[in-house]
Write a protein that holds these residues in place. Structure first.
Motif, mmCIF file in Angstrom:
data_model
loop_
_atom_site.group_PDB
_atom_site.id
_atom_site.type_symbol
_atom_site.label_atom_id
_atom_site.label_comp_id
_atom_site.label_asym_id
_atom_site.label_seq_id
_atom_site.Cartn_x
_atom_site.Cartn_y
_atom_site.Cartn_z
ATOM 1 N N UNK A 121 27.308 11.270 15.133
ATOM 2 C CA UNK A 121 28.665 11.359 14.599
ATOM 3 C C UNK A 121 29.208 12.766 14.829
ATOM 4 N N UNK A 122 30.515 12.878 14.929
ATOM 5 C CA UNK A 122 31.157 14.191 14.998
ATOM 6 C C UNK A 122 32.450 14.153 14.195
ATOM 7 N N UNK A 123 32.881 15.330 13.765
ATOM 8 C CA UNK A 123 34.136 15.450 13.026
ATOM 9 C C UNK A 123 34.983 16.555 13.643
ATOM 10 N N UNK A 124 36.211 16.201 14.048
ATOM 11 C CA UNK A 124 37.162 17.162 14.622
ATOM 12 C C UNK A 124 36.523 17.989 15.726
ATOM 13 N N UNK A 125 35.685 17.350 16.526
ATOM 14 C CA UNK A 125 35.059 18.016 17.661
ATOM 15 C C UNK A 125 35.740 17.637 18.970
ATOM 16 N N UNK A 126 35.988 16.350 19.172
ATOM 17 C CA UNK A 126 36.547 15.883 20.437
ATOM 18 C C UNK A 126 37.907 16.498 20.724
ATOM 19 N N UNK A 127 38.691 16.776 19.672
ATOM 20 C CA UNK A 127 40.013 17.370 19.891
ATOM 21 C C UNK A 127 39.926 18.778 20.460
ATOM 22 N N UNK A 128 38.753 19.391 20.393
ATOM 23 C CA UNK A 128 38.569 20.752 20.888
ATOM 24 C C UNK A 128 37.835 20.798 22.229
ATOM 25 N N UNK A 129 37.597 19.642 22.829
ATOM 26 C CA UNK A 129 36.876 19.580 24.093
ATOM 27 C C UNK A 129 37.818 19.125 25.211
ATOM 28 N N UNK A 174 54.108 23.918 14.437
ATOM 29 C CA UNK A 174 53.191 22.898 14.938
ATOM 30 C C UNK A 174 53.612 22.433 16.333
ATOM 31 N N UNK A 175 54.907 22.208 16.534
ATOM 32 C CA UNK A 175 55.378 21.769 17.852
ATOM 33 C C UNK A 175 55.042 22.806 18.925
ATOM 34 N N UNK A 176 55.251 24.073 18.600
ATOM 35 C CA UNK A 176 54.950 25.132 19.562
ATOM 36 C C UNK A 176 53.453 25.212 19.832
ATOM 37 N N UNK A 177 52.657 25.057 18.791
ATOM 38 C CA UNK A 177 51.197 25.119 18.953
ATOM 39 C C UNK A 177 50.714 23.967 19.828
ATOM 40 N N UNK A 178 51.197 22.765 19.574
ATOM 41 C CA UNK A 178 50.767 21.603 20.341
ATOM 42 C C UNK A 178 51.129 21.741 21.813
ATOM 43 N N UNK A 179 52.261 22.404 22.079
ATOM 44 C CA UNK A 179 52.679 22.599 23.473
ATOM 45 C C UNK A 179 51.798 23.609 24.191
ATOM 46 N N UNK A 184 43.553 18.131 23.672
ATOM 47 C CA UNK A 184 44.400 17.139 23.005
ATOM 48 C C UNK A 184 44.066 17.082 21.518
ATOM 49 N N UNK A 185 44.755 17.907 20.736
ATOM 50 C CA UNK A 185 44.495 17.940 19.300
ATOM 51 C C UNK A 185 45.250 16.831 18.569
ATOM 52 N N UNK A 186 45.906 15.956 19.325
ATOM 53 C CA UNK A 186 46.580 14.791 18.751
ATOM 54 C C UNK A 186 45.783 13.519 19.034
ATOM 55 N N UNK A 187 44.514 13.667 19.392
ATOM 56 C CA UNK A 187 43.700 12.557 19.885
ATOM 57 C C UNK A 187 43.778 11.328 18.986
ATOM 58 N N UNK A 188 43.600 11.537 17.680
ATOM 59 C CA UNK A 188 43.755 10.452 16.725
ATOM 60 C C UNK A 188 42.895 9.244 17.031
ATOM 61 N N UNK A 193 39.595 6.079 20.969
ATOM 62 C CA UNK A 193 39.098 4.768 21.410
ATOM 63 C C UNK A 193 39.034 4.694 22.943
ATOM 64 N N UNK A 194 40.033 5.284 23.616
ATOM 65 C CA UNK A 194 40.016 5.301 25.078
ATOM 66 C C UNK A 194 38.838 6.123 25.589
ATOM 67 N N UNK A 195 38.560 7.252 24.939
ATOM 68 C CA UNK A 195 37.411 8.076 25.332
ATOM 69 C C UNK A 195 36.106 7.318 25.113
ATOM 70 N N UNK A 196 36.024 6.525 24.060
ATOM 71 C CA UNK A 196 34.836 5.693 23.823
ATOM 72 C C UNK A 196 34.648 4.717 24.980
#
Length: 291
Positions: A121-129, A174-179, A184-188, A193-196
């Motif tokens: 399991x991982x938590x808030x890891x994939x969004x940083x890869x 937040x908008x500026x940071x995401x840009x 992809x910190x919006x992975x959600x 699921x697509x990465x899975x």
């Protein structure tokens, strides 16, 4: 990969697992060996250890955070980093309530044999890869049964505050940071699921949950620190490079920081009067797939 302090991890995940129903699909009561990848200071690892009869192992590339997770250093403002660099035995405070076995390792090259765990399991890891599917393929290699990921959608965060300008400024930053952020910190849920699927994990299911963080009287020390950082603009300054990496100009950044500091002063004033309240809601998704 971005680096995080123990204080940051503890503060942003505060109260997240007070309700553990979000972990229901992990079938924790039947697990024998669980691996928490990117465990940081071990908040989720200790929750998993309380919910499963088996062994839970934490793994992270940051040895300073692992020292906190293992109980060899106490969380506190930069204490864990100073402790390991100095080699001091002074732990600077109380140890975490529960320690756990930890192993230093890279999520893309885990130091474990095939099928070593029945849950990874991982938590808030994939969004940083940069390549979440590559990490999940490695999770799949060392798991004999399930892989799970807890990932937020940082584009959908909402803030309500008694300081009128705070919600708008938080959304603007937040908008500026995401840009500007590189991953992809919006992975959600859908992105995870697509990465899975790319990693060859089957029967992936996703459930949406929310993590609500509130600030209200009486204020904790962390809340007072946060208010001071807003008033000084220190928090935005930490993210300046990322904010400017998107479409935000240096002039627009300066304007944002000026408005942010003014907002921060209003927060400090309301806190002094015991009137400040803030609620931040972060949607997160628990995705589970079979090996």
């Amino acid at each position: 990969m971005r680096q995080f302090s123990a204080d940051y991890l503890r503060d942003t995940r505060r109260g997240m697992w007070d309700d553990r129903s979000a972990l229901a699909d992990l079938d924790l009561d039947s697990r024998e060996r669980v691996l928490d990848v990117g465990c940081g200071t071990g908040e989720l690892s200790r929750v998993l250890a309380e919910e499963t009869p088996g062994e839970v192992v934490g793994c992270d590339a940051d040895r300073d955070l692992l020292a906190v997770a293992a109980g060899r250093a106490a969380p506190g403002r930069d204490r864990e980093r100073t402790h390991e660099r100095s080699g001091s035995d002074d732990q600077g405070g109380d140890e975490p309530e529960h320690s756990l076995p930890v192993v230093a390792g890279d999520a893309l090259a885990l130091p474990f044999r095939d099928d070593a765990f029945d849950l990874v399991v991982c938590q808030a890891l994939l969004i940083n890869l940069p390549d979440p599917a590559a990490a999940l393929a490695e999770f799949r290699r060392v798991s004999s049964d399930l892989v799970a990921a807890v990932e937020p959608d940082n584009a959908a965060v909402s803030v309500e505050s008694t300081v009128d300008s705070e919600s708008e400024l938080a959304a603007r930053a937040r908008r500026a940071y995401l840009a500007g952020v590189e991953t992809d910190v919006t992975l959600g849920g859908e992105g995870t699921r697509e990465a899975f699927r790319e990693a060859g994990l089957s029967e992936a299911s996703t459930r949406r949950h929310v993590h609500a963080r509130t600030v209200e009287p009486p204020y904790a020390d962390r809340d007072l620190r946060s208010a001071r950082r807003k008033a000084s603009g220190e928090g935005l300054a930490d993210d300046r490079a990322t904010l400017l990496a998107g479409d935000l100009s240096a002039e627009a950044y300066d304007d944002l920081r000026t408005d942010w500091r003014e907002m921060g002063r209003a927060v400090v004033e309301q806190m002094a009067a015991g009137e400040y309240r803030r609620a931040e809601v972060v949607p997160f998704y628990v995705t589970v797939g079979s090996v």
